[in-house]
Design a protein around this motif. Structure first.
Motif, PDB file in Angstrom:
ATOM      1  N   GLN A  98       0.819  -1.206   0.000  1.00  0.00           N
ATOM      2  CA  GLN A  98       0.000   0.000   0.000  1.00  0.00           C
ATOM      3  C   GLN A  98       0.853   1.256   0.000  1.00  0.00           C
ATOM      4  OE1 GLN A  98      -3.133   0.201  -0.440  1.00  0.00           O
ATOM      5  NE2 GLN A  98      -3.630   2.317   0.087  1.00  0.00           N
ATOM      6  N   LYS A 103       1.054   4.342  -2.885  1.00  0.00           N
ATOM      7  CA  LYS A 103       0.913   5.770  -2.616  1.00  0.00           C
ATOM      8  C   LYS A 103       2.162   6.534  -3.057  1.00  0.00           C
ATOM      9  CE  LYS A 103      -2.440   5.514   1.138  1.00  0.00           C
ATOM     10  NZ  LYS A 103      -2.740   5.795   2.556  1.00  0.00           N
ATOM     11  N   GLU A 127      -9.315   9.899  -4.286  1.00  0.00           N
ATOM     12  CA  GLU A 127      -9.177   8.434  -4.324  1.00  0.00           C
ATOM     13  C   GLU A 127      -7.823   7.994  -3.778  1.00  0.00           C
ATOM     14  OE1 GLU A 127      -9.847   7.521  -8.418  1.00  0.00           O
ATOM     15  OE2 GLU A 127     -12.044   7.594  -8.241  1.00  0.00           O
ATOM     16  N   ASP A 168      -7.860   7.868  -0.019  1.00  0.00           N
ATOM     17  CA  ASP A 168      -8.996   7.141   0.572  1.00  0.00           C
ATOM     18  C   ASP A 168     -10.159   8.082   0.874  1.00  0.00           C
ATOM     19  OD1 ASP A 168      -7.532   4.719   0.487  1.00  0.00           O
ATOM     20  OD2 ASP A 168      -6.563   5.234   2.382  1.00  0.00           O
ATOM     21  N   HIS A 169     -10.316   9.090   0.027  1.00  0.00           N
ATOM     22  CA  HIS A 169     -11.440  10.031   0.063  1.00  0.00           C
ATOM     23  C   HIS A 169     -11.441  10.975   1.263  1.00  0.00           C
ATOM     24  CE1 HIS A 169     -13.267   8.096  -3.420  1.00  0.00           C
ATOM     25  NE2 HIS A 169     -12.915   6.960  -2.869  1.00  0.00           N
TER      26      HIS A 169
END
Length: 288
Positions: A2, A6, A36, A39-40
């Protein structure tokens, strides 16, 4: 895994940032991609700003509001609204400038060109192709004011410039100093086709017609940087939009364009559009 995603995602903002949201489809697409990537939920050190001139189309204001509400993101509506009296001198610790700005919103923002007309009345002249004081004072300076009142120290500026407009990206990069300008759409190689496809499949859109990926009524409704043929086509469909621009020219005795007035363009007919067939619009950093 993850963290690697990013790190390599152009839309993931690693530093304090100001996202310049013009109220157009391209900057709306960029904002969605940034949301997005986070993660909003944007970090506290990332702010979104929309600088209003009072000459945007009503559909633009609706679109900005829809992005705010439907995507649950705070967009700061900025607006130039006042000029201090002659002789005013801010103290070294004052946050005031001679040109004053405010944070407004959808309900209370200027919608009849008031900020723009205030500048014209103050200078007693019009902005033109080589002296775009409208962009500087109503857009760029408004954003710098926002930086100042929020105590932001040279944040990255995030601009909605696509992969298929490299000339605009290079212009921005050429004026970098202390400020870093980031163009994540360019880095991600997103083009006008990507933007078009996104809005076709989205549950809301900017309610202005786009031709070949360009929204003719985007930014100020009849900005003088638009080509003459384009302006005359707008006048043919929405004749009243020319009235404000004609009034400013009459009041100052000057013209926005060097060789023709808005009144003269309004008086021309369709058969004369070919006189300006090859005149293209000039890019303004209000963005699409």
């Amino acid at each position: 895994m993850q963290n690697d995603y990013k790190k390599n995602n152009p839309y993931y903002l690693k530093h304090p940032s100001l996202i310049s949201f013009s109220g157009g489809r391209t900057s709306g697409f960029m904002l969605k991609k940034i949301l997005e990537a986070h993660d909003h939920v944007l970090p506290n050190n990332v702010q979104v700003v929309f600088a209003n001139t009072g000459k945007e189309m009503p559909q633009t204001y609706d679109f900005v509001k829809n992005c705010e509400v439907k995507w649950n993101v705070k967009i700061h509506w900025l607006e130039f609204y006042e000029i201090c009296e002659e002789g005013y001198k801010p103290t070294p610790t004052s946050r005031d400038w001679k040109f004053k700005y405010r944070i407004t919103n959808y309900e209370n923002c200027a919608r009849n060109g008031e900020p723009f007309e205030l500048l014209i009345d103050y200078y007693k002249k019009l902005p033109n192709m080589t002296n775009r004081f409208c962009t500087y004072l109503m857009k760029q300076r408004a954003i710098k004011w926002f930086e100042k009142i929020k105590g932001l120290d040279n944040p990255d500026h995030i601009l909605g410039l696509r992969y298929d407009e490299p000339h605009r990206v290079h212009k921005v990069r050429a004026r970098e100093g202390k400020q870093d300008f980031k163009c994540p759409l360019y880095q991600a190689q997103h083009t006008k086709l990507d933007v078009k496809n996104f809005w076709i499949n989205n549950d809301f859109d900017l309610d202005l017609i786009a031709t070949n990926g360009h929204t003719i009524l985007g930014n100020c409704d009849m900005c003088f940087l638009k080509g003459k043929k384009q302006l005359m086509q707008i006048m043919e469909q929405k004749e009243n939009l020319a009235n404000w621009w004609i009034a400013q020219e009459k009041k100052t005795g000057k013209t926005f364009k060097y060789d023709i007035s808005f009144q003269q363009m309004k008086n021309l007919n369709q058969n004369q559009y070919t006189l300006f067939e090859n005149e293209e619009s000039i890019d303004c950093f209000c963005h699409d």
